[in-house]
Motif scaffolding. Structure first.
Motif, PDB file in Angstrom:
ATOM      1  N   ILE A  15      -0.309   5.475  -1.075  1.00 35.35           N
ATOM      2  CA  ILE A  15      -0.148   4.090  -0.621  1.00 35.35           C
ATOM      3  C   ILE A  15       1.319   3.773  -0.397  1.00 35.35           C
ATOM      4  N   ILE A  16       2.162   4.134  -1.348  1.00 33.51           N
ATOM      5  CA  ILE A  16       3.590   3.826  -1.248  1.00 33.51           C
ATOM      6  C   ILE A  16       4.238   4.536  -0.063  1.00 33.51           C
ATOM      7  N   TYR A  17       3.803   5.764   0.213  1.00 34.07           N
ATOM      8  CA  TYR A  17       4.455   6.528   1.279  1.00 34.07           C
ATOM      9  C   TYR A  17       3.892   6.198   2.662  1.00 34.07           C
ATOM     10  N   TYR A  18       2.561   6.115   2.774  1.00 25.49           N
ATOM     11  CA  TYR A  18       1.958   5.985   4.098  1.00 25.49           C
ATOM     12  C   TYR A  18       1.787   4.551   4.580  1.00 25.49           C
ATOM     13  N   VAL A  19       1.433   3.629   3.694  1.00 25.78           N
ATOM     14  CA  VAL A  19       1.088   2.274   4.122  1.00 25.78           C
ATOM     15  C   VAL A  19       2.229   1.553   4.837  1.00 25.78           C
ATOM     16  N   PRO A  20       3.469   1.580   4.332  1.00 26.27           N
ATOM     17  CA  PRO A  20       4.544   0.877   5.071  1.00 26.27           C
ATOM     18  C   PRO A  20       4.680   1.350   6.517  1.00 26.27           C
ATOM     19  N   PHE A  47       6.472  -0.654   9.166  1.00 26.23           N
ATOM     20  CA  PHE A  47       7.717  -0.741   8.388  1.00 26.23           C
ATOM     21  C   PHE A  47       8.006   0.623   7.755  1.00 26.23           C
ATOM     22  N   PRO A  48       8.505   1.579   8.531  1.00 22.71           N
ATOM     23  CA  PRO A  48       8.781   2.928   8.002  1.00 22.71           C
ATOM     24  C   PRO A  48      10.026   2.937   7.120  1.00 22.71           C
ATOM     25  N   ILE A  49       9.906   2.338   5.939  1.00 23.62           N
ATOM     26  CA  ILE A  49      11.073   2.145   5.077  1.00 23.62           C
ATOM     27  C   ILE A  49      11.612   3.445   4.495  1.00 23.62           C
TER      28      ILE A  49
END
Length: 228
Positions: free
Chosen positions: A73-78, A83-85
Motif C-alpha cells: 500500500i505504501i509503495y504502490y498506492v501513491p 503522487f509518485p512520492i
C-alpha cells in the motif's frame, strides 16, 4: 569440488550486496522506530481522549494487518493515485520500505513501552512528587531507567523478528538478500535454476541473528543493576 564452481564467487558477491541492503534496512528501522515508538506510547497513554483513541486505533490497525500488505500500500498506492512520492529505482523502493518498517515496528514497540511504563510502581512516581520533581524529571530519572530493564527481553524478541522480516521487502522488488538469492533461480548473470544460493541466504540470516542475539544478551546483563 563445489567450491571450485565459478558461479560461487558471483553468487557470494551478489548475496553480500543483498545482505548490505538488508543490514541498511534493519539499522534504519531501529533508528527510526525506537524513538517513534515512545512518542506513540505517550499518545496511547494521553489524558486527552481524542488523541488516545486515535493513537490506539492506529496501533490496532497496524498490528492487525500484515506488514507485507502495508508495504504494498505504501509503495504502490501513491503512484496509482498520481503522487509518485517515492520516485523510481532502488532508492525509492528502499525509502518506501524504510517508512513501512519504521511505522510498523514503532507501533509494536509502543505497546512494549506502554507495558514497561505501566509496570513501574505508582509509589515511585509519588515519591518523585514528594521530592518536588516535575513530571519530566520523574520520567527520565525514575520511570525511564526502570522501564528499560523491563522492556529489554520483549524488545529483543522484536529486534530478532525484524532481522527476518526484512525479507518481506522483496515484495516491492527491493534487492535485499532473499531477492538476490532468488534471482539466480530465475536467471541472473547467465545463471538460472540455481537453488543453492537460497540456502546460502539462510546461513546469512543465522549468522546475523546469532550476532544480534549475543549483543542483546550482553545488553540485558549490563542492565541488571536496574532491577526494581
Amino acid at each position: 569440488m563445489f567450491f571450485d564452481d565459478p558461479a560461487l564467487r558471483i553468487v557470494v558477491q551478489a548475496l553480500n550486496s543483498g545482505f548490505l541492503k538488508t543490514l541498511q534496512l534493519f539499522a534504519t528501522t531501529l533508528v527510526g522506530a525506537i524513538p517513534l515508538g515512545l512518542i506513540i506510547a505517550f499518545g496511547s497513554m494521553s489524558r486527552f481522549p481524542p488523541l488516545r483513541c486515535l493513537t490506539k486505533t492506529m496501533v490496532w490497525i497496524i498490528r492487525g494487518t500484515p506488514l507485507m500488505l502495508q508495504l504494498m500500500i505504501i509503495y504502490y498506492v501513491p503512484g496509482l493515485k498520481g503522487f509518485p512520492i517515492w520516485g523510481g529505482g532502488e532508492h525509492g523502493r528502499f525509502l518506501a520500505s524504510s517508512v513501512a518498517f519504521i511505522f510498523n515496528y514503532a507501533c509494536y514497540f509502543s505497546e512494549i513501552y506502554r507495558g514497561g511504563i505501566a509496570g513501574v510502581p505508582q509509589g515511585q512516581y509519588e515519591a518523585g512528587q514528594v521530592l518536588g520533581m516535575t513530571r519530566g524529571q520523574i520520567f527520565f530519572r525514575v520511570t525511564l531507567l526502570q522501564m528499560i530493564k523491563r522492556i529489554v527481553p520483549p524488545m529483543s524478541n522484536e529486534v530478532i523478528t525484524l532481522v527476518k522480516d526484512t525479507s518481506l521487502s522483496r515484495i516491492i522488488a527491493l534487492q535485499e538478500i532473499i531477492w538476490m538469492g532468488e534471482s539466480f533461480l530465475k536467471g541472473n548473470q547467465g545463471y538460472s535454476g540455481l537453488v543453492w544460493p537460497l540456502f546460502f541466504t539462510g546461513l546469512y540470516y543465522l549468522i546475523f541473528n546469532g550476532v544480534v542475539t549475543v549483543l542483546l544478551g550482553r545488553l540485558e546483563k549490563k542492565l541488571d543493576y536496574f532491577r526494581a
